[in-house]
Scaffold this motif. Structure first.
Motif, PDB file in Angstrom:
ATOM      1  N   GLY A   1      10.403  -1.475  -0.911  1.00 21.64           N
ATOM      2  CA  GLY A   1       9.709  -0.280  -1.401  1.00 21.64           C
ATOM      3  C   GLY A   1       9.372  -0.705  -2.830  1.00 21.64           C
ATOM      4  O   GLY A   1      10.256  -1.279  -3.473  1.00 21.64           O
ATOM      5  N   LEU A   2       8.280  -0.662  -3.305  1.00 23.67           N
ATOM      6  CA  LEU A   2       7.731  -1.077  -4.554  1.00 23.67           C
ATOM      7  C   LEU A   2       8.446  -0.186  -5.646  1.00 23.67           C
ATOM      8  O   LEU A   2       8.867  -0.692  -6.551  1.00 23.67           O
ATOM      9  CB  LEU A   2       6.263  -0.988  -4.578  1.00 23.67           C
ATOM     10  CG  LEU A   2       5.649  -1.381  -6.125  1.00 23.67           C
ATOM     11  CD1 LEU A   2       6.034  -2.542  -6.592  1.00 23.67           C
ATOM     12  CD2 LEU A   2       3.991  -1.080  -5.809  1.00 23.67           C
ATOM     13  N   ASP A   3       8.371   1.048  -5.639  1.00 20.44           N
ATOM     14  CA  ASP A   3       8.868   1.947  -6.499  1.00 20.44           C
ATOM     15  C   ASP A   3      10.370   1.727  -6.664  1.00 20.44           C
ATOM     16  O   ASP A   3      10.999   1.949  -7.714  1.00 20.44           O
ATOM     17  CB  ASP A   3       8.570   3.482  -6.131  1.00 20.44           C
ATOM     18  CG  ASP A   3       7.189   3.517  -5.571  1.00 20.44           C
ATOM     19  OD1 ASP A   3       6.269   3.782  -6.531  1.00 20.44           O
ATOM     20  OD2 ASP A   3       6.978   3.315  -4.536  1.00 20.44           O
ATOM     21  N   ARG A   4      11.071   1.335  -5.508  1.00 25.02           N
ATOM     22  CA  ARG A   4      12.532   1.119  -5.517  1.00 25.02           C
ATOM     23  C   ARG A   4      12.920  -0.026  -6.428  1.00 25.02           C
ATOM     24  O   ARG A   4      13.779  -0.001  -7.022  1.00 25.02           O
ATOM     25  CB  ARG A   4      13.075   1.191  -4.290  1.00 25.02           C
ATOM     26  CG  ARG A   4      13.418   2.439  -3.691  1.00 25.02           C
ATOM     27  CD  ARG A   4      14.199   2.601  -2.444  1.00 25.02           C
ATOM     28  NE  ARG A   4      14.098   4.147  -1.802  1.00 25.02           N
ATOM     29  CZ  ARG A   4      14.605   4.633  -1.004  1.00 25.02           C
ATOM     30  NH1 ARG A   4      15.325   3.476  -0.109  1.00 25.02           N
ATOM     31  NH2 ARG A   4      14.234   5.524  -0.460  1.00 25.02           N
TER      32      ARG A   4
ATOM     33  N   GLU B   1       4.891   3.406  -2.709  1.00 22.76           N
ATOM     34  CA  GLU B   1       4.337   2.225  -2.139  1.00 22.76           C
ATOM     35  C   GLU B   1       5.087   1.415  -1.609  1.00 22.76           C
ATOM     36  O   GLU B   1       6.407   1.031  -1.933  1.00 22.76           O
ATOM     37  CB  GLU B   1       3.535   1.539  -3.356  1.00 22.76           C
ATOM     38  CG  GLU B   1       2.104   2.037  -3.346  1.00 22.76           C
ATOM     39  CD  GLU B   1       1.304   1.290  -4.513  1.00 22.76           C
ATOM     40  OE1 GLU B   1       0.792   0.347  -4.238  1.00 22.76           O
ATOM     41  OE2 GLU B   1       1.513   1.577  -5.699  1.00 22.76           O
ATOM     42  N   GLN B   2       4.726   0.654  -0.515  1.00 25.10           N
ATOM     43  CA  GLN B   2       5.443  -0.371   0.210  1.00 25.10           C
ATOM     44  C   GLN B   2       4.751  -1.665   0.145  1.00 25.10           C
ATOM     45  O   GLN B   2       3.848  -1.903   0.092  1.00 25.10           O
ATOM     46  CB  GLN B   2       5.892  -0.096   1.917  1.00 25.10           C
ATOM     47  CG  GLN B   2       6.558   1.297   1.951  1.00 25.10           C
ATOM     48  CD  GLN B   2       6.679   1.493   3.437  1.00 25.10           C
ATOM     49  OE1 GLN B   2       5.689   1.359   4.350  1.00 25.10           O
ATOM     50  NE2 GLN B   2       7.858   2.057   3.914  1.00 25.10           N
ATOM     51  N   MET B   3       5.704  -2.936   0.285  1.00 32.72           N
ATOM     52  CA  MET B   3       5.298  -4.232   0.280  1.00 32.72           C
ATOM     53  C   MET B   3       5.926  -4.761   1.646  1.00 32.72           C
ATOM     54  O   MET B   3       7.167  -4.910   1.825  1.00 32.72           O
ATOM     55  CB  MET B   3       5.651  -4.998  -0.755  1.00 32.72           C
ATOM     56  CG  MET B   3       5.581  -4.223  -2.183  1.00 32.72           C
ATOM     57  SD  MET B   3       5.392  -5.301  -3.544  1.00 32.72           S
ATOM     58  CE  MET B   3       7.364  -5.112  -3.895  1.00 32.72           C
ATOM     59  N   GLU B   4       5.225  -4.884   2.585  1.00 33.72           N
ATOM     60  CA  GLU B   4       5.640  -5.280   3.804  1.00 33.72           C
ATOM     61  C   GLU B   4       5.021  -6.334   4.554  1.00 33.72           C
ATOM     62  O   GLU B   4       3.719  -6.647   4.311  1.00 33.72           O
ATOM     63  CB  GLU B   4       5.462  -4.210   5.004  1.00 33.72           C
ATOM     64  CG  GLU B   4       5.930  -2.593   4.535  1.00 33.72           C
ATOM     65  CD  GLU B   4       6.316  -1.768   5.713  1.00 33.72           C
ATOM     66  OE1 GLU B   4       7.312  -1.457   6.177  1.00 33.72           O
ATOM     67  OE2 GLU B   4       5.015  -1.295   6.365  1.00 33.72           O
TER      68      GLU B   4
ATOM     69  N   GLY C   1       0.779  -1.276   0.059  1.00 36.40           N
ATOM     70  CA  GLY C   1      -0.153   0.014   0.092  1.00 36.40           C
ATOM     71  C   GLY C   1       1.041   1.356  -0.010  1.00 36.40           C
ATOM     72  O   GLY C   1       2.039   1.227   0.304  1.00 36.40           O
ATOM     73  N   LYS C   2       0.166   2.218  -0.150  1.00 40.43           N
ATOM     74  CA  LYS C   2       0.962   3.792  -0.280  1.00 40.43           C
ATOM     75  C   LYS C   2       1.284   4.071   1.300  1.00 40.43           C
ATOM     76  O   LYS C   2       0.691   3.731   2.240  1.00 40.43           O
ATOM     77  CB  LYS C   2      -0.186   4.771  -0.764  1.00 40.43           C
ATOM     78  CG  LYS C   2      -0.658   4.528  -2.173  1.00 40.43           C
ATOM     79  CD  LYS C   2       0.268   5.496  -3.068  1.00 40.43           C
ATOM     80  CE  LYS C   2      -0.411   5.148  -4.308  1.00 40.43           C
ATOM     81  NZ  LYS C   2       0.364   6.257  -5.286  1.00 40.43           N
ATOM     82  N   ALA C   3       2.279   5.069   1.037  1.00 32.16           N
ATOM     83  CA  ALA C   3       2.874   5.460   2.349  1.00 32.16           C
ATOM     84  C   ALA C   3       3.195   6.984   1.727  1.00 32.16           C
ATOM     85  O   ALA C   3       3.597   7.223   0.725  1.00 32.16           O
ATOM     86  CB  ALA C   3       4.149   4.846   2.965  1.00 32.16           C
ATOM     87  N   PHE C   4       3.223   7.998   2.621  1.00 38.46           N
ATOM     88  CA  PHE C   4       3.555   9.467   2.302  1.00 38.46           C
ATOM     89  C   PHE C   4       4.547   9.908   3.352  1.00 38.46           C
ATOM     90  O   PHE C   4       4.431   9.752   4.639  1.00 38.46           O
ATOM     91  CB  PHE C   4       2.317  10.138   2.772  1.00 38.46           C
ATOM     92  CG  PHE C   4       1.293   9.518   1.659  1.00 38.46           C
ATOM     93  CD1 PHE C   4       0.735  10.009   0.385  1.00 38.46           C
ATOM     94  CD2 PHE C   4       0.278   8.551   2.370  1.00 38.46           C
ATOM     95  CE1 PHE C   4      -0.005   9.575  -0.243  1.00 38.46           C
ATOM     96  CE2 PHE C   4      -0.609   7.908   1.493  1.00 38.46           C
ATOM     97  CZ  PHE C   4      -0.922   8.506   0.252  1.00 38.46           C
ATOM     98  N   ARG C   5       5.328  10.420   2.914  1.00 35.63           N
ATOM     99  CA  ARG C   5       6.701  11.240   3.666  1.00 35.63           C
ATOM    100  C   ARG C   5       7.234  12.400   3.045  1.00 35.63           C
ATOM    101  O   ARG C   5       7.359  12.422   1.938  1.00 35.63           O
ATOM    102  CB  ARG C   5       7.917  10.284   3.671  1.00 35.63           C
ATOM    103  CG  ARG C   5       7.581   8.944   4.598  1.00 35.63           C
ATOM    104  CD  ARG C   5       9.141   8.219   4.737  1.00 35.63           C
ATOM    105  NE  ARG C   5       8.495   6.725   5.211  1.00 35.63           N
ATOM    106  CZ  ARG C   5       9.337   5.855   5.430  1.00 35.63           C
ATOM    107  NH1 ARG C   5      10.511   5.788   5.153  1.00 35.63           N
ATOM    108  NH2 ARG C   5       9.048   4.660   5.901  1.00 35.63           N
TER     109      ARG C   5
ATOM    110  N   GLY D   1      14.353  -3.297   3.815  1.00 34.53           N
ATOM    111  CA  GLY D   1      14.810  -3.512   5.270  1.00 34.53           C
ATOM    112  C   GLY D   1      14.493  -4.608   5.919  1.00 34.53           C
ATOM    113  O   GLY D   1      13.157  -4.942   5.637  1.00 34.53           O
ATOM    114  N   ILE D   2      15.220  -5.483   6.761  1.00 34.29           N
ATOM    115  CA  ILE D   2      14.607  -6.573   7.472  1.00 34.29           C
ATOM    116  C   ILE D   2      14.934  -6.146   9.036  1.00 34.29           C
ATOM    117  O   ILE D   2      16.170  -6.021   9.141  1.00 34.29           O
ATOM    118  CB  ILE D   2      15.264  -7.856   6.766  1.00 34.29           C
ATOM    119  CG1 ILE D   2      14.957  -7.849   5.527  1.00 34.29           C
ATOM    120  CG2 ILE D   2      14.890  -9.155   7.527  1.00 34.29           C
ATOM    121  CD1 ILE D   2      15.722  -8.830   4.833  1.00 34.29           C
TER     122      ILE D   2
END
Ligand code: GAP
Length: 506
Positions: free
Chosen positions: A376-379, A266-269, A246-250, A335-336
Motif C-alpha cells: 500500500g502506497l498510502d500505508r 494506491e497500491q504498488m504491486e 495505481g489507484k484501487a477503490f474499496r 502482503g506477499i
C-alpha cells in the motif's frame, strides 16, 4: 489518552498544517476515509513511488511495468472471485443508523480489555519500581489473568465464526458480549450481513444500454489480464515480473485511522510469473527482498515484522504480511502471496483464451504460477511520516518538531536562504536557487529570522539548508546545515550539487 494515540493525533495535525495530507472536500465538511495529498505530500508520495519503481523495475532486468485502466470488463471480477467473495460482515444499529464491521466491533471490545491490562501493568510497574517483573505479574495477577481468559474465549468464538461465514454466530457473540453502539449506546442491532466492498458504476449512456462495471479493488487483475500482451511484446522469459502502481477503490465499512484505511488508495504491486513447482523458492526470495527494501529506507528493523498466515486463502499455498509498528500498533503494510495458477486459470476459463507460456528448456506449455508482492502506497507514506515525526528539546531550552525523513524521500532536498533581505544576499541566493532547481526540488525562503526559517524546513523534513551570508559575497562560499544534527559546514558554491548528491546516495 495513550501516548501513541497522542502521537498519531499530532502526526495527523502536522500533516495538515504543513501541506502533507488534507481531508478531502474539507470545506464541505469532508468525505469519510478519503484524503488529498498537499504540496509536500505529493512530493513525498512521488518519491516513494520512484524508490519502489527503481528497486523493482529498474534494478531487475526481468521485471517490466504497466499502467492499466481502472475500468475493466466486469467479468474480470467474476473470474477473480471479487463479485462473490470480496466482502466484510456488517451490522447496523437501528437507533443511530450507523453501520459497523461486525468483526471490528468485537475486536474493539477485545482492545478495550487489552487497555485495562495495560493500565494494570502500568499501575503495578509504578508500585513495585525497579523490582517489577512484568511477565510474572501478567501470569499471576488474578484480575489480569481473568482479562486474558476473557480475550481467549472471545477469540475462540469470533475466528471460527468468521472462517465459516457464520453470520448468526457473530451476531450472537455481539449480543452475548453486550456490545453497544458507540453513538446511540443501544444494543438494538440488525442481523449481520455480508457487504461487498466494490464500488459499482454504469458505463455507457442509458440509451445505449448501461452496463454495471466496478472501480478496481486491486491493481493486480490489470496485470493478469495483460500477461499475454506483455509476455509476447516484451519477449519475456519465465521467471519474469510485471509491476504496476495505481489507484484501487474499496467501500470500507470501517473508515477511520487516517490514511491507513481509505476508500480510494494506491497500491504498488508486482506479479512474478514462475515455473510450477518453483513458487515456494520464489516466495522466500521475495519475502527477503521486500523486507530488505523496507529496511533500506533507514527505519530500524524492530519496526517491522512478518506475520505468516496460518489459514490460507483457497488460491494461495503460502502467504505472509510485512507488518509495521504504526502509532496504532503493528498492522499490515505489505502482503506477499504465492497465488499458484489460480488467477491465470480463472481468466482462461472465463475468457476462453489460453494464458500459457511455452518453456523452451522443458519443451512444454504451462500456466505459470505467481508470487505477488502487494504494497500500500498510502500505508508506506504513513509509516515513513509517523516514524519521521520527532519532537526535540534543544540545548538552548527551545523546542523543535523535525521530520527526520530519509533524505532520498524528503519533499525538498535543499532550502536556499539569504541571511538577511539586503546587501545583495537575496540576489545571490536566487542565483544559487536557479542553478540547483533542475537537479533537486528546492525551496527559496527569505521571510522571517533565519532561526524560524530553519524550523519551517525542519517541519517539512528538508535535509539541507544553504545559507547565503556576508562571507558568501566575499569568497563564494555558503553554509550547509544538516537537518538532524543541525551541524553547519562552510562549502564553496560550486560544490553544492556534488555534496548534496553524495549525501543523498550515502
Ligand atoms: N492484490 C492483493 C491485494 O490487494 P490486499 O492485502 O487486499 O491484497 C494489499 O492489499 C495492500 O494494499 C495492503 O497490504 C495495504 O497496504 C493496502 N491496502 C489495502 N486496503 C487498503 C485501504 N483500504 N486503504 C489503504 N491501503 C490499503
Amino acid at each position: 489518552m495513550a501516548k501513541n494515540e497522542d502521537i498519531f493525533k499530532k502526526v495527523i495535525a502536522h500533516a495538515k498544517e504543513y501541506g502533507f495530507v488534507f481531508p478531502s472536500s474539507e470545506i464541505y465538511d469532508g468525505l469519510s476515509a478519503v484524503y488529498d495529498y498537499g504540496q509536500c505530500g505529493v512530493e513525498l508520495k512521488n518519491n516513494i513511488k520512484d524508490y519502489w519503481w527503481k528497486a523493482m523495475v529498474q534494478a531487475h532486468e526481468n521485471i517490466v511495468g504497466v499502467d492499466t485502466a481502472i475500468f475493466m470488463h466486469p467479468t474480470i471480477w467474476k473470474a477473480s472471485g471479487h463479485v462473490d467473495a470480496f466482502s466484510d460482515p456488517m451490522i447496523d444499529n437501528k437507533d443511530s443508523k450507523k453501520r459497523y464491521r461486525a468483526d471490528v466491533l468485537v475486536e474493539d471490545y477485545m482492545a478495550k480489555i487489552e487497555g485495562k491490562i495495560n493500565k494494570e501493568v502500568t499501575k503495578a510497574a509504578k508500585r513495585f519500581g525497579e523490582s517489577f517483573d512484568e511477565q510474572q505479574f501478567i501470569t499471576t495477577n488474578p484480575r489480569v489473568v481473568g482479562y486474558y481468559e476473557k480475550i481467549g474465549e472471545v477469540k475462540k468464538r469470533l475466528y471460527p465464526a468468521m472462517d465459516e461465514n457464520d453470520l448468526a454466530g457473530i451476531k450472537k457473540l455481539i449480543e452475548d458480549l453486550e456490545i453497544a453502539c458507540p453513538v446511540s449506546g443501544s444494543r438494538n442491532w440488525t442481523d449481520v450481513r455480508q457487504f461487498n466492498l466494490m464500488f459499482a458504476t454504469q458505463i455507457g449512456s442509458l440509451s445505449e444500454g448501461a452496463n454495471e462495471i466496478y472501480l478496481r479493488p486491486e491493481t493486480a487483475q490489470g496485470i493478469f489480464v495483460n500477461f499475454l500482451n506483455v509476455m509476447k511484446s516484451g519477449r519475456m522469459k519465465v521467471p519474469f515480473g510485471i509491476a504496476q502502481i495505481g489507484k484501487a477503490f474499496r467501500n470500507e465499512i470501517v473508515a477511520r485511522q487516517f490514511i491507513f484505511r481509505m476508500r480510494e488508495f494506491e497500491q504498488m504491486e508486482m506479479q512474478f510469473f514462475v515455473r510450477p513447482g518453483e513458487e515456494l523458492k520464489w516466495f522466500e526470495y521475495w519475502k527477503e527482498e521486500r523486507m530488505k527494501w523496507h529496511l533500506s529506507m533507514g527505519i530500524p528493523a524492530e519496526k517491522y515484522r512478518f506475520h505468516d498466515h496460518d489459514k490460507l486463502a483457497h488460491y494461495a499455498n503460502a502467504a505472509t504480511d510485512i507488518e509495521f509498528d504504526f502509532p496504532i500498533g503493528f498492522k499490515e503494510l505489505e502482503g506477499i502471496h504465492s497465488r499458484t495458477d489460480f488467477d491465470l486459470n480463472a481468466h482462461q476459463e472465463f475468457s476462453g483464451k489460453k494464458l500459457q507460456y511455452f518453456d523452451p528448456e522443458l519443451n512444454e506449455n504451462y500456466v505459470p504460477y505467481v508470487v505477488e508482492t502487494s504494497l500500500g502506497l498510502d500505508r508506506t507514506f504513513l509509516a515513513v511520516l509517523s516514524h519521521a515525526y520527532t519532537e526535540e528539546k534543544l540545548e538552548d531550552g527551545s523546542e523543535r518538531v523535525v521530520m527526520k525523513l530519509p533524505p532520498v524521500l524528503a519533499p525538498y532536498k535543499a532550502a536556499i536562504l539569504p541571511l538577511v533581505k539586503k546587501d545583495g544576499m537575496p540576489e545571490k541566493a536566487r542565483e544559487i536557487m536557479d542553478s540547483l532547481k533542475m537537479d533537486f526540488m528546492c525551496r527559496y525562503d527569505e521571510k522571517d529570522a533565519i532561526g524560524r526559517r530553519y524550523r519551517r524546513q525542519d517541519a517539512i523534513g528538508t535535509p539541507y539548508c544553504i545559507t547565503v551570508d556576508h562571507q558568501t559575497l566575499e569568497d563564494n562560499t555558503v553554509t550547509i546545515r544538516e537537518r538532524d544534527s543541525m551541524k553547519q559546514d562552510r562549502i564553496s558554491i560550486e560544490e553544492i550539487v556534488r555534496i548534496i548528491h553524495d549525501r543523498l546516495k550515502a
